[in-house]
Design a protein around this motif. Sequence first.
Motif, PDB file in Angstrom:
ATOM      1  N   GLU A 189      29.741   0.296 -15.287  1.00  0.00           N
ATOM      2  CA  GLU A 189      28.731   1.212 -14.754  1.00  0.00           C
ATOM      3  C   GLU A 189      27.412   0.490 -14.534  1.00  0.00           C
ATOM      4  O   GLU A 189      27.022  -0.378 -15.325  1.00  0.00           O
ATOM      5  CB  GLU A 189      28.528   2.396 -15.698  1.00  0.00           C
ATOM      6  N   ALA A 241      23.729   6.617 -11.225  1.00  0.00           N
ATOM      7  CA  ALA A 241      24.722   5.698 -11.773  1.00  0.00           C
ATOM      8  C   ALA A 241      25.953   5.674 -10.886  1.00  0.00           C
ATOM      9  O   ALA A 241      26.366   6.703 -10.346  1.00  0.00           O
ATOM     10  CB  ALA A 241      25.100   6.091 -13.190  1.00  0.00           C
ATOM     11  N   THR A 296      17.793   9.488 -12.822  1.00  0.00           N
ATOM     12  CA  THR A 296      18.643   8.304 -12.901  1.00  0.00           C
ATOM     13  C   THR A 296      19.809   8.457 -11.938  1.00  0.00           C
ATOM     14  O   THR A 296      20.234   9.572 -11.618  1.00  0.00           O
ATOM     15  CB  THR A 296      19.196   8.092 -14.324  1.00  0.00           C
ATOM     16  N   ASP A 340      17.188   3.621 -13.366  1.00  0.00           N
ATOM     17  CA  ASP A 340      16.244   4.599 -13.894  1.00  0.00           C
ATOM     18  C   ASP A 340      14.983   4.571 -13.041  1.00  0.00           C
ATOM     19  O   ASP A 340      14.279   3.564 -12.990  1.00  0.00           O
ATOM     20  CB  ASP A 340      15.916   4.260 -15.357  1.00  0.00           C
ATOM     21  N   GLU A 350      23.443   1.712 -13.830  1.00  0.00           N
ATOM     22  CA  GLU A 350      22.556   2.887 -13.823  1.00  0.00           C
ATOM     23  C   GLU A 350      21.137   2.451 -13.503  1.00  0.00           C
ATOM     24  O   GLU A 350      20.606   1.532 -14.133  1.00  0.00           O
ATOM     25  CB  GLU A 350      22.609   3.598 -15.166  1.00  0.00           C
TER      26      GLU A 350
END
Length: 475
Positions: A432, A444, A442, A436, A434
């Motif tokens: 994954e 992902a 966020t 921010d 992600e």
Amino acid sequence: MKIFGKIALFLCFCVFIAPGILFAQTEEELLDQLLLGDGGEEVTTENEDDLLVENKSPFSLSGFGEFESGVSMGEDSFADNSFFKNHGRIKLKPSYEIGSIRAYGDIDFFTNSGGSGETRDSGSLECVEAYIEGSGAILWKIGKQRFNWGVGDSYQPTDLFDRPDLRDSFMRDNDDRYTGVYAVSLKYLMGDYAVEAAVRPVTEKALGPVGFYAVETETIHTASGDLSTRYQDSNVITDLDKVSAGIRFGGTSGIVDWHLMYYSGMNRDLLYRSTIRSESSDLYLDLQPVYKRMNAVGADLCIPLSKFNVRLEGIFSPDMPALSSITNSDLAAGLTSIGAGASSADLQSIKHREYFNYTAGFDINLWGDDGTVYLEWMQARYLNEDNVEPILLTDILVLKAEDYLFNQFLKLSASSLIRIRDKKPGVTLKGEAEYDFKNGMTMAVGTYAFISNGDEYIDMIDDKDLAYLEMKFEF
């Protein structure tokens, strides 16, 4: 139409603009008000804390909104195992506090596109936690709550109270792998140590995999006809009318965090007993969940050593429920009973065996404070495995690594669950990325992959690889 436009413009002015003009303040006036108060008297440090308490609202609300879209990537992606799912989720965590008493809730609302891969009904509302708690000489909590006993990262053998939630997959986020249970709990603090006791008057069965991750059924061919397998989750073989209770004692000694526990109540893990059933000349092999009373003692230990943390946890039960293994003679006897006119025939009996379950793991910061590697080993066994079905959820090695880049804007993570029972272990993989946005938002993207290599546990979800996109806004 022009008159309506003018009316709308006027209303906007009255609601949004006029109050700003009437009550406008310069920066100096606003600063004076904050420092001197409305009466022009200076606020001293003696009553600053009182003002903070007076201005604190007893009600707070947090949570997030989430959208996730996923698509199958298995070999049969456009055949039996194909799916495309879109679901939305809103989590609300309201809290209301009066003095030493607080009411708290954790509520999920789900909606989806109705695809075959969905694991919840569209429009469903679920309560993860809802309790009232109070502080004083004894901390108390009443209602639906999570316990989170133990120190393991992926597996917590001593957490026998919480209700497993395996609906989405076998690699859920830690926060979503369990849901709360109805209970009353008390905690008495003694400096660095505490005693905690809990009673659960109502027991709910574990939530098994459904939707795209439902365990696949099969047809068994016999001389008397074909047996179609069915999971009968609503038809529970249980002692759920009996109360579960537990107690835990521990705290911090030097740098070591430790706890000892005792539990008497329902088994937490999923067990399914096989029964042949005849309905309208059709034969079925019904799998019914089994929940029986068991007792267990356990301990957990966490030792922080600079950037290296060691975690140990385990339980022992003298009477863990077990199911007898099915032999060809058992199957033949069951079919003979059905042929003689019986509507059903149980193929397995419920036994109780001595049992242990433990985890051993550590996490370490290999490169700076943001890069962490986790390793954990879990094993569970009946001490006497003769004539009983072996435990599936055992001999599992979990490896995880994560790191933050670009001033913690980007988080990269990868994990693997390896079940080591044979020369070719079953493997699950997750990756994954992600991002921010630092404003509560966020995004992902990630993927799951399952490689069974003939492993009976991973084989249940083999060829169900997927890729997903998730957007989340926290508030």
